[in-house]
Design a protein around this motif. Structure first.
Motif, PDB file in Angstrom:
ATOM      1  N   GLY A  49       0.901  -1.178   0.042  1.00  0.00           N
ATOM      2  CA  GLY A  49      -0.094   0.000  -0.157  1.00  0.00           C
ATOM      3  C   GLY A  49       0.730   1.322   0.141  1.00  0.00           C
ATOM      4  O   GLY A  49       0.233   2.365  -0.003  1.00  0.00           O
ATOM      5  N   ILE A  50       1.989   1.023   0.079  1.00  0.00           N
ATOM      6  CA  ILE A  50       2.991   2.174   0.317  1.00  0.00           C
ATOM      7  C   ILE A  50       2.934   3.118  -1.058  1.00  0.00           C
ATOM      8  O   ILE A  50       2.857   4.450  -0.730  1.00  0.00           O
ATOM      9  CB  ILE A  50       4.526   1.970   0.369  1.00  0.00           C
ATOM     10  CG1 ILE A  50       4.526   1.270   1.824  1.00  0.00           C
ATOM     11  CG2 ILE A  50       5.417   3.251   0.492  1.00  0.00           C
ATOM     12  CD1 ILE A  50       5.858   0.668   2.380  1.00  0.00           C
ATOM     13  N   PRO A  51       3.052   2.852  -2.212  1.00  0.00           N
ATOM     14  CA  PRO A  51       2.829   3.678  -3.328  1.00  0.00           C
ATOM     15  C   PRO A  51       1.219   4.374  -3.420  1.00  0.00           C
ATOM     16  O   PRO A  51       1.358   5.500  -3.699  1.00  0.00           O
ATOM     17  CB  PRO A  51       2.879   2.571  -4.737  1.00  0.00           C
ATOM     18  CG  PRO A  51       3.687   1.747  -4.343  1.00  0.00           C
ATOM     19  CD  PRO A  51       3.216   1.271  -2.672  1.00  0.00           C
ATOM     20  N   VAL A 137      11.793   1.958  -0.962  1.00  0.00           N
ATOM     21  CA  VAL A 137      10.506   1.912  -0.460  1.00  0.00           C
ATOM     22  C   VAL A 137      10.376   0.424  -0.332  1.00  0.00           C
ATOM     23  O   VAL A 137      10.104  -0.626  -1.233  1.00  0.00           O
ATOM     24  CB  VAL A 137       9.529   2.127  -1.518  1.00  0.00           C
ATOM     25  CG1 VAL A 137       8.202   2.268  -1.011  1.00  0.00           C
ATOM     26  CG2 VAL A 137       9.837   3.716  -2.029  1.00  0.00           C
ATOM     27  N   GLN A 138      10.355  -0.081   1.074  1.00  0.00           N
ATOM     28  CA  GLN A 138       9.878  -1.403   1.584  1.00  0.00           C
ATOM     29  C   GLN A 138       9.268  -1.546   2.850  1.00  0.00           C
ATOM     30  O   GLN A 138       8.386  -2.339   2.870  1.00  0.00           O
ATOM     31  CB  GLN A 138      11.206  -2.241   1.701  1.00  0.00           C
ATOM     32  CG  GLN A 138      11.186  -3.511   2.151  1.00  0.00           C
ATOM     33  CD  GLN A 138      10.356  -4.312   0.885  1.00  0.00           C
ATOM     34  OE1 GLN A 138      10.403  -4.316  -0.019  1.00  0.00           O
ATOM     35  NE2 GLN A 138       9.998  -5.607   1.252  1.00  0.00           N
ATOM     36  N   THR A 139       9.564  -0.767   3.645  1.00  0.00           N
ATOM     37  CA  THR A 139       8.777  -0.595   5.126  1.00  0.00           C
ATOM     38  C   THR A 139       8.006   0.712   5.121  1.00  0.00           C
ATOM     39  O   THR A 139       8.007   1.615   4.552  1.00  0.00           O
ATOM     40  CB  THR A 139       9.684  -0.975   6.214  1.00  0.00           C
ATOM     41  OG1 THR A 139      10.557   0.186   6.297  1.00  0.00           O
ATOM     42  CG2 THR A 139      10.773  -2.089   6.032  1.00  0.00           C
ATOM     43  N   LEU A 140       7.002   0.696   6.026  1.00  0.00           N
ATOM     44  CA  LEU A 140       6.335   1.888   6.388  1.00  0.00           C
ATOM     45  C   LEU A 140       7.390   2.997   6.957  1.00  0.00           C
ATOM     46  O   LEU A 140       7.214   4.190   6.831  1.00  0.00           O
ATOM     47  CB  LEU A 140       5.240   1.639   7.403  1.00  0.00           C
ATOM     48  CG  LEU A 140       4.062   0.861   7.195  1.00  0.00           C
ATOM     49  CD1 LEU A 140       2.961   0.798   8.081  1.00  0.00           C
ATOM     50  CD2 LEU A 140       3.436   1.038   5.706  1.00  0.00           C
ATOM     51  N   ASP A 141       8.353   2.896   7.631  1.00  0.00           N
ATOM     52  CA  ASP A 141       9.524   3.691   7.975  1.00  0.00           C
ATOM     53  C   ASP A 141       9.773   4.277   6.532  1.00  0.00           C
ATOM     54  O   ASP A 141      10.188   5.540   6.550  1.00  0.00           O
ATOM     55  CB  ASP A 141      10.699   3.180   8.765  1.00  0.00           C
ATOM     56  CG  ASP A 141      10.091   2.428   9.997  1.00  0.00           C
ATOM     57  OD1 ASP A 141      10.037   3.435  10.878  1.00  0.00           O
ATOM     58  OD2 ASP A 141      10.022   1.457  10.165  1.00  0.00           O
ATOM     59  N   GLN A 144       7.498   6.548   5.188  1.00  0.00           N
ATOM     60  CA  GLN A 144       7.337   7.793   5.945  1.00  0.00           C
ATOM     61  C   GLN A 144       8.437   8.784   5.621  1.00  0.00           C
ATOM     62  O   GLN A 144       8.194   9.916   5.439  1.00  0.00           O
ATOM     63  CB  GLN A 144       7.227   7.630   7.333  1.00  0.00           C
ATOM     64  CG  GLN A 144       6.943   8.852   8.132  1.00  0.00           C
ATOM     65  CD  GLN A 144       5.476   9.253   8.105  1.00  0.00           C
ATOM     66  OE1 GLN A 144       4.483   8.696   8.539  1.00  0.00           O
ATOM     67  NE2 GLN A 144       5.422  10.431   7.379  1.00  0.00           N
ATOM     68  N   ALA A 145       9.692   8.070   5.323  1.00  0.00           N
ATOM     69  CA  ALA A 145      10.764   8.940   5.144  1.00  0.00           C
ATOM     70  C   ALA A 145      10.595   9.649   3.475  1.00  0.00           C
ATOM     71  O   ALA A 145      10.935  10.754   3.439  1.00  0.00           O
ATOM     72  CB  ALA A 145      12.060   8.062   5.138  1.00  0.00           C
ATOM     73  N   GLY A 149      10.081  13.568   3.006  1.00  0.00           N
ATOM     74  CA  GLY A 149      11.057  14.184   1.928  1.00  0.00           C
ATOM     75  C   GLY A 149      10.220  14.815   0.365  1.00  0.00           C
ATOM     76  O   GLY A 149      10.585  15.839   0.104  1.00  0.00           O
ATOM     77  N   LEU A 150       9.275  14.154   0.112  1.00  0.00           N
ATOM     78  CA  LEU A 150       8.361  14.903  -0.911  1.00  0.00           C
ATOM     79  C   LEU A 150       7.966  16.109  -0.317  1.00  0.00           C
ATOM     80  O   LEU A 150       7.855  17.145  -1.097  1.00  0.00           O
ATOM     81  CB  LEU A 150       7.298  13.872  -1.268  1.00  0.00           C
ATOM     82  CG  LEU A 150       7.905  12.594  -2.110  1.00  0.00           C
ATOM     83  CD1 LEU A 150       6.479  11.788  -2.339  1.00  0.00           C
ATOM     84  CD2 LEU A 150       8.749  12.937  -3.059  1.00  0.00           C
ATOM     85  N   THR A 151       7.432  16.041   0.816  1.00  0.00           N
ATOM     86  CA  THR A 151       6.882  17.296   1.162  1.00  0.00           C
ATOM     87  C   THR A 151       7.800  18.623   1.506  1.00  0.00           C
ATOM     88  O   THR A 151       7.402  19.713   1.209  1.00  0.00           O
ATOM     89  CB  THR A 151       6.268  16.966   2.743  1.00  0.00           C
ATOM     90  OG1 THR A 151       5.110  16.072   2.422  1.00  0.00           O
ATOM     91  CG2 THR A 151       5.559  18.172   3.365  1.00  0.00           C
ATOM     92  N   GLY A 152       9.164  18.102   1.916  1.00  0.00           N
ATOM     93  CA  GLY A 152       9.979  18.881   2.143  1.00  0.00           C
ATOM     94  C   GLY A 152      10.838  19.602   0.920  1.00  0.00           C
ATOM     95  O   GLY A 152      11.706  20.149   1.369  1.00  0.00           O
ATOM     96  N   THR A 153      10.479  18.957  -0.034  1.00  0.00           N
ATOM     97  CA  THR A 153      11.445  19.450  -1.262  1.00  0.00           C
ATOM     98  C   THR A 153      10.601  20.401  -2.263  1.00  0.00           C
ATOM     99  O   THR A 153       9.561  20.260  -2.609  1.00  0.00           O
ATOM    100  CB  THR A 153      11.518  18.243  -1.971  1.00  0.00           C
ATOM    101  OG1 THR A 153      12.087  17.196  -1.640  1.00  0.00           O
ATOM    102  CG2 THR A 153      12.443  18.342  -3.557  1.00  0.00           C
ATOM    103  N   ASP A 154      11.318  21.565  -2.478  1.00  0.00           N
ATOM    104  CA  ASP A 154      10.929  22.492  -3.278  1.00  0.00           C
ATOM    105  C   ASP A 154      10.947  22.360  -4.807  1.00  0.00           C
ATOM    106  O   ASP A 154       9.669  22.482  -5.505  1.00  0.00           O
ATOM    107  CB  ASP A 154      11.607  23.931  -2.814  1.00  0.00           C
ATOM    108  CG  ASP A 154      11.578  24.332  -1.613  1.00  0.00           C
ATOM    109  OD1 ASP A 154      10.531  24.316  -1.135  1.00  0.00           O
ATOM    110  OD2 ASP A 154      12.751  24.928  -1.102  1.00  0.00           O
TER     111      ASP A 154
END
Length: 460
Positions: A49-51, A137-141, A144-145, A149-154
């Protein structure tokens, strides 16, 4: 009161916690002591479900957790989060576990050991591969990372390395988040889990949703900027600017711990087990999930397939056997489904290259059909490809690419593979029909008819 039997589980996701939960149903806490170790922050979660979490289609991470650590504990399982097993001592029947928060180490004895250490994203030894802004992308950790990162990238430029299931799904997620996405893959077409002629359809669909797809390109390094963050992905031909890089190169069995302990591994690096999911040559050691190799019922060889469906079944088998019951896991036929935008992608059994590699002679048949009766509103095109063994006509594999209603049709082929049916036998299957759901001849049956004809022609 000391428990009669000690069960230790390494890994708190699908296989490990299914095993623990199943064993607990058979035996009470005063008869079976169950301790499970999970190094991450989450347990019993859906990595698949991560994607969709990253793309904003589902909430996370809580929505992706089937059972929390506290829920497991209430069921009589001593689940220790943020605790990593660093060593297995088979002779002493114990494991060394490290509290990642406190930094302390402690040995724990076992009578039964369950290795459910999952898989690890492939991270090739390239310059800059560990730079900030590069995500596996393998775990929920991991998820979350990535989202942080997507949120904090301009910047809004993303490069996905690899065009397998995860790469394709993450490319769509990044598009949904408003990124300009480039996918770089060394294969001739995306989705090497399909034959190239079927992968072409995926390529076209990705381009249609604005994704730049670069095939036949080997990544040579990650270029970083003055601040040390990722700035571009380099290939032999050119560099692709990137503010974010997502690795979609697949996974490998997470078996470093098991290998250090001397447990047997197969060609892909996965643990080898018997049908009861007991590690070969070790009476009280069990393994399941993404860290094992399983029997391919079509080719007759073992292979590594990382899927939550298999992991949960492995855990059920292990827990039943440790609990005193009897269960086996007979093997798989290699069924998998995915999507990119509204294009559904499915396969089961062998690809042409896989059939050739195990020495099978085969014919192929590819047909174009629709998801519903052609006159019924909403009918969408789909392509079905089948492989059948020369001489016998036994179904060897099927691939389906199409829109709504395409992917789950592969389940018919998966059942036929498991039953070792011929394509001729498949043509007589009594499948459901009504114009809103299928043409009079379902696409799977049309492909089986054409494959059966190809078998006859080859014999003639």
């Amino acid at each position: 009161m000391v428990a009669n039997t000690r069960m230790v589980v390494i890994g708190g996701d699908a296989a490990g916690m299914s095993a623990a939960s199943r064993a607990r149903r058979y035996r009470k806490p005063d008869d079976l002591e169950i301790t499970a170790f999970e190094r991450g922050h989450f347990t019993s979660f859906s990595a698949c479900g991560i994607p969709y979490w990253a793309g904003g289609e589902v909430d996370g991470p809580d929505a992706l957790i089937a059972r929390t650590a506290e829920e497991h504990r209430r069921r009589g399982i001593d689940l220790r989060m943020r605790t990593e097993v660093t060593e297995i001592d088979l002779a002493g029947q114990r494991v060394r576990a490290r509290d990642l928060e406190g930094g302390t180490d402690r040995w724990h004895g076992f009578d039964h050991l369950v290795v459910a250490t999952g898989a690890r994203p492939v991270r090739p030894p390239l310059d800059g591969i560990d730079a900030p802004g590069v995500y596996g992308v393998q775990t929920l950790d991991d998820g979350q990372a990535l989202i942080d990162g997507l949120t904090g990238t301009d910047g809004r430029r993303a490069v996905v390395i690899g065009a397998g299931y995860i790469g394709v799904e993450m490319a769509e997620a990044l598009v949904r988040r408003g990124f300009q996405v480039t996918v770089v893959d060394r294969s001739p077409q995306p989705m090497t889990t399909l034959d190239p002629d079927m992968g072409t359809l995926v390529h076209e669909a990705m381009c249609g949703m604005g994704i730049e797809v670069v095939t036949g390109a080997e990544v040579t390094g990650i270029v970083t900027g003055p601040d040390g963050r990722v700035a571009a992905v380099a290939t032999a031909a050119k560099e692709f600017p990137a503010d974010v890089v997502v690795l979609g190169l697949g996974v490998r069995p997470g078996t470093a711990l098991a290998e250090a302990a001397g447990l047997p591994l197969g060609e892909s690096g996965g643990l080898l087990t018997d049908l009861a999911m007991r590690v070969r040559g070790h009476e009280n050691v069990w393994a399941g999930g993404d860290c094992v190799e399983v029997l391919d019922l079509v080719s007759g060889r073992t292979r590594h397939i990382a899927l939550g469906t298999h992991a949960n079944k492995h855990g059920q088998v292990i827990g039943t056997n440790i609990g005193g019951g009897y269960a086996t896991f007979p093997g798989v036929v290699g069924t998998a489904v995915s999507k990119v935008c509204d294009l559904e992608i499915a396969r089961t059994g062998l690809l042409e290259a896989q059939a050739t590699a195990v020495g099978l002679r085969f014919v192929t048949a590819t047909i174009e059909s629709t998801s519903r009766a052609g006159y019924y509103p909403g009918a969408r095109p789909m392509r079905v490809k089948m492989l059948a063994e020369r001489g016998t006509g036994r179904l060897l594999g099927a691939q389906i690419v199409g829109r709504e209603g395409a992917a789950k049709r592969v389940d018919v082929a998966a059942v036929a593979l498991t039953a070792r049916m011929t394509v001729d036998q498949m043509t007589a299957l009594d499948l459901g029909y009504a114009p809103p759901f299928s043409p009079v001849w379902d696409p799977v049956l049309v492909a089986a008819r054409k494959a059966a004809a190809a078998v006859r022609d080859a014999g003639a």
